[in-house]
Design a protein around this motif. Structure first.
Motif, mmCIF file in Angstrom:
data_model
loop_
_atom_site.group_PDB
_atom_site.id
_atom_site.type_symbol
_atom_site.label_atom_id
_atom_site.label_comp_id
_atom_site.label_asym_id
_atom_site.label_seq_id
_atom_site.Cartn_x
_atom_site.Cartn_y
_atom_site.Cartn_z
ATOM 1 N N ASN A 85 0.863 -1.185 0.000
ATOM 2 C CA ASN A 85 0.000 0.000 0.000
ATOM 3 C C ASN A 85 0.898 1.233 0.000
ATOM 4 O O ASN A 85 1.313 1.724 1.050
ATOM 5 C CB ASN A 85 -0.910 -0.013 1.228
ATOM 6 N N ILE A 86 1.226 1.692 -1.213
ATOM 7 C CA ILE A 86 2.174 2.798 -1.311
ATOM 8 C C ILE A 86 1.443 4.129 -1.418
ATOM 9 O O ILE A 86 0.280 4.193 -1.829
ATOM 10 C CB ILE A 86 3.131 2.625 -2.506
ATOM 11 N N LEU A 87 2.133 5.194 -1.050
ATOM 12 C CA LEU A 87 1.624 6.555 -1.177
ATOM 13 C C LEU A 87 2.382 7.247 -2.298
ATOM 14 O O LEU A 87 3.607 7.136 -2.386
ATOM 15 C CB LEU A 87 1.810 7.324 0.135
ATOM 16 N N GLY A 88 1.666 7.964 -3.147
ATOM 17 C CA GLY A 88 2.330 8.609 -4.274
ATOM 18 C C GLY A 88 2.832 7.576 -5.270
ATOM 19 O O GLY A 88 2.228 6.517 -5.451
ATOM 20 N N GLU A 89 3.945 7.864 -5.906
ATOM 21 C CA GLU A 89 4.566 6.971 -6.888
ATOM 22 C C GLU A 89 6.034 6.760 -6.525
ATOM 23 O O GLU A 89 6.656 7.624 -5.908
ATOM 24 C CB GLU A 89 4.473 7.582 -8.294
ATOM 25 N N PHE A 112 14.652 2.285 -6.195
ATOM 26 C CA PHE A 112 13.547 3.239 -6.131
ATOM 27 C C PHE A 112 13.092 3.416 -4.686
ATOM 28 O O PHE A 112 12.925 2.434 -3.954
ATOM 29 C CB PHE A 112 12.361 2.752 -6.965
ATOM 30 N N ASP A 113 12.891 4.666 -4.320
ATOM 31 C CA ASP A 113 12.308 4.965 -3.010
ATOM 32 C C ASP A 113 10.794 4.830 -3.101
ATOM 33 O O ASP A 113 10.177 5.267 -4.083
ATOM 34 C CB ASP A 113 12.649 6.390 -2.577
ATOM 35 N N ILE A 114 10.198 4.234 -2.084
ATOM 36 C CA ILE A 114 8.736 4.174 -2.019
ATOM 37 C C ILE A 114 8.277 4.614 -0.633
ATOM 38 O O ILE A 114 9.010 4.485 0.353
ATOM 39 C CB ILE A 114 8.184 2.760 -2.322
ATOM 40 N N ALA A 115 7.068 5.162 -0.592
ATOM 41 C CA ALA A 115 6.447 5.544 0.682
ATOM 42 C C ALA A 115 5.358 4.529 0.992
ATOM 43 O O ALA A 115 4.509 4.237 0.145
ATOM 44 C CB ALA A 115 5.859 6.941 0.588
ATOM 45 N N LEU A 116 5.391 3.981 2.188
ATOM 46 C CA LEU A 116 4.415 2.976 2.603
ATOM 47 C C LEU A 116 3.360 3.612 3.500
ATOM 48 O O LEU A 116 3.682 4.403 4.393
ATOM 49 C CB LEU A 116 5.116 1.847 3.358
ATOM 50 N N ALA A 117 2.100 3.291 3.224
ATOM 51 C CA ALA A 117 1.029 3.805 4.076
ATOM 52 C C ALA A 117 1.203 3.259 5.487
ATOM 53 O O ALA A 117 1.454 2.062 5.668
ATOM 54 C CB ALA A 117 -0.330 3.396 3.518
ATOM 55 N N PRO A 118 1.105 4.111 6.495
ATOM 56 C CA PRO A 118 1.286 3.632 7.874
ATOM 57 C C PRO A 118 0.153 2.700 8.290
ATOM 58 O O PRO A 118 -0.985 2.845 7.847
ATOM 59 C CB PRO A 118 1.270 4.925 8.692
ATOM 60 N N LYS A 360 -10.789 6.154 5.781
ATOM 61 C CA LYS A 360 -11.987 5.679 5.071
ATOM 62 C C LYS A 360 -11.681 4.393 4.310
ATOM 63 O O LYS A 360 -12.519 3.477 4.271
ATOM 64 C CB LYS A 360 -12.507 6.763 4.121
ATOM 65 N N GLU A 361 -10.507 4.328 3.695
ATOM 66 C CA GLU A 361 -10.114 3.091 3.007
ATOM 67 C C GLU A 361 -10.079 1.919 3.977
ATOM 68 O O GLU A 361 -10.490 0.801 3.635
ATOM 69 C CB GLU A 361 -8.739 3.268 2.354
ATOM 70 N N LYS A 362 -9.596 2.168 5.173
ATOM 71 C CA LYS A 362 -9.508 1.118 6.193
ATOM 72 C C LYS A 362 -10.910 0.631 6.576
ATOM 73 O O LYS A 362 -11.155 -0.576 6.689
ATOM 74 C CB LYS A 362 -8.777 1.664 7.426
ATOM 75 N N ILE A 363 -11.829 1.578 6.761
ATOM 76 C CA ILE A 363 -13.214 1.214 7.103
ATOM 77 C C ILE A 363 -13.838 0.397 5.979
ATOM 78 O O ILE A 363 -14.479 -0.638 6.214
ATOM 79 C CB ILE A 363 -14.047 2.482 7.381
ATOM 80 N N VAL A 364 -13.655 0.850 4.739
ATOM 81 C CA VAL A 364 -14.225 0.157 3.580
ATOM 82 C C VAL A 364 -13.696 -1.271 3.492
ATOM 83 O O VAL A 364 -14.454 -2.222 3.263
ATOM 84 C CB VAL A 364 -13.910 0.929 2.277
#
Length: 458
Positions: A85-89, A112-118, A360-364
């Protein structure tokens, strides 16, 4: 080929992709052959250029292109296959990435650097309290709406009494000269005048109080204050011909006076407004109209509730950390209009929006919320009826509603917006079941004031 992920912390990572010659050479050879058959190079027939010349002239660029395509495909395949579950690109790593030399190297490594959703918990429960406003239209406004329905569904009826200002007067209009019909005159058999629309008070007085059989002499120029469009409409002539008759007098022989009468509060009105047989008494009619009018405030009440829910959720997630440095860097790269200064100013709001979006994604996901085609169609029908209702059209034929729904569902942007709204609605219902909701009845005027204050705070 080897693809690995090194998590530098819980929200940042580096994906490394290692390539050896067998991983890409087949694609490079294929592209070189395709290019060779298409190339137009002076001194050679098309498709007959020696492979060595193509390799020398274009080999490096084709190699770079094929490797870039392969790396990109493998990068996103790895992210998808591993459900990251990455943030951005992903962004090229600026610290560990080695220099790439397509002239000498056969093996390559890309990082490549990636950002991971906490990962976080959403600790909502019945100890959390929010207010939901049930908006009620005031009695005087309801009475005005009932009167409006009676006015809108009224009819014109012939009267034999003296005309009043709002009556519609019909008759023969004849152009005259010194009281006699004029040569080459203008004569209208089906002329119509409503005194309330006349600009000249003296002319208006001539028609108010008149009755069938009376003949009134008037001047259209004076009556309509020289308004060419209104004169042309009255005399049924082209606007450009108005100057030819602007100074003429006309006689109006009254043949009929009709008066608008409001509809009565009866079954005929109930059926016209709500549909045949929907209600059968004045009490039920007023109750249904009240329900319909109060429901028009529901979207605004829902939005206000979700705004409060957003504030509650952000408060719960205040300690959740984001890969701030990466996100600021990505925002700078993603939009050339951004500057470091604007990103620094906007980032707190961006981070809040992102936190709320992830919640909201977590709830869904956890509540297995899904939107089916039937949900979209039902919602589109509600939207269509609500839009018609805004114009006082509460009894629209089923085929008209159905055609409008088809138009809504045929527009991708509209469907996307409706899908998002349905998700929002289901998230809201889950929130209402999870936390404590204080339902508060509020008059519509107070609610409008509350919305205005909310808008001013933004």
């Amino acid at each position: 080929m080897k693809v690995t992920l090194n998590k530098t912390d819980h929200v940042n990572g580096i994906i490394a992709i290692e390539l050896e010659k067998p991983d890409y050479q087949e694609n490079v050879d294929k592209s070189l052959n395709q290019f060779r058959h298409k190339a137009n190079i002076p001194g050679f027939r098309q498709g007959k250029v020696p492979k060595g010349i193509i390799q020398k002239m274009y080999g490096k660029s084709i190699l770079a292109e094929e490797i870039n395509k392969l790396v990109s495909n493998e990068l996103y395949k790895y992210i998808k296959d591993n459900e990251l579950n990455i943030l951005g690109e992903p962004l090229p790593n600026e610290e560990e990435q080695k220099t790439i030399d397509f002239d000498k190297d056969e093996n390559f490594e890309f990082k490549f650097d990636i950002a991971l959703a906490p990962e976080f918990e959403l600790p909502l429960n019945k100890r959390d309290t929010l207010t939901y406003y049930n908006v009620k239209l005031e009695d005087d406004l309801l009475d005005k709406q009932h009167d409006a329905y009676k006015q809108n569904y009224g009819t014109y009826k012939k009267v034999e009494t003296e005309a009043v200002e709002t009556d519609l007067i019909k008759g023969r209009i004849t152009e005259i000269d010194n009281g006699e019909p004029k040569e080459n005159l203008i004569e209208i058999e089906n002329g119509m005048i409503m005194p309330s629309y006349l600009k000249d008070e003296e002319t208006k007085k001539k028609f108010v109080g008149a009755k069938v059989g009376d003949s009134i002499v008037f001047n259209p120029k004076t009556a309509y204050d020289n308004n060419a469009a209104e004169i042309a409409s009255l005399l049924q002539i082209a606007k450009e011909n108005v100057p030819d008759v602007i100074n003429s007098d006309f006689s109006f022989e009254i043949q009929e006076v009709t008066r608008y009468e409001e509809a009565e509060m009866n079954q005929e009105l109930f059926d016209k407004v709500l549909g045949e047989g929907a209600v059968s008494s004045e009490e039920d009619f007023k109750s249904k109209i009240t329900e319909l009018l109060n429901n028009q405030f529901k979207p605004a009440a829902d939005n206000l509730f979700m705004k409060s829910a957003r504030e509650l959720i952000l408060k719960k997630l205040k300690d959740v950390e984001f890969p701030d440095a990466f996100l600021k860097r990505w925002l700078l790269v993603a939009n050339e209009k951004n500057s470091e200064e604007t990103i620094e100013n906007d980032y707190p709001k961006i981070a809040e929006d992102l936190k709320y979006h992830l919640s909201k994604e977590k709830i869904v996901k956890e509540q297995d919320i899904k939107i089916e085609d039937a949900d979209l169609e039902a919602f589109a029908t509600e939207v269509a009826k609500a839009q018609f209702a805004q114009y006082g059209m509460s009894n629209v034929p089923a085929d008209v509603v159905e055609n409008y729904v088809k138009r809504l569902l045929g527009d991708q942007n509209t469907v996307r917006n409706m899908y998002d709204q349905l998700v929002e609605n289901k998230v809201m219902e889950w929130l209402k079941q999870t936390i404590k909701v204080n339902e508060k009845e509020i008059p519509s005027k107070d609610f409008e004031k509350l919305l205005s204050e909310e808008k001013e705070e933004k």
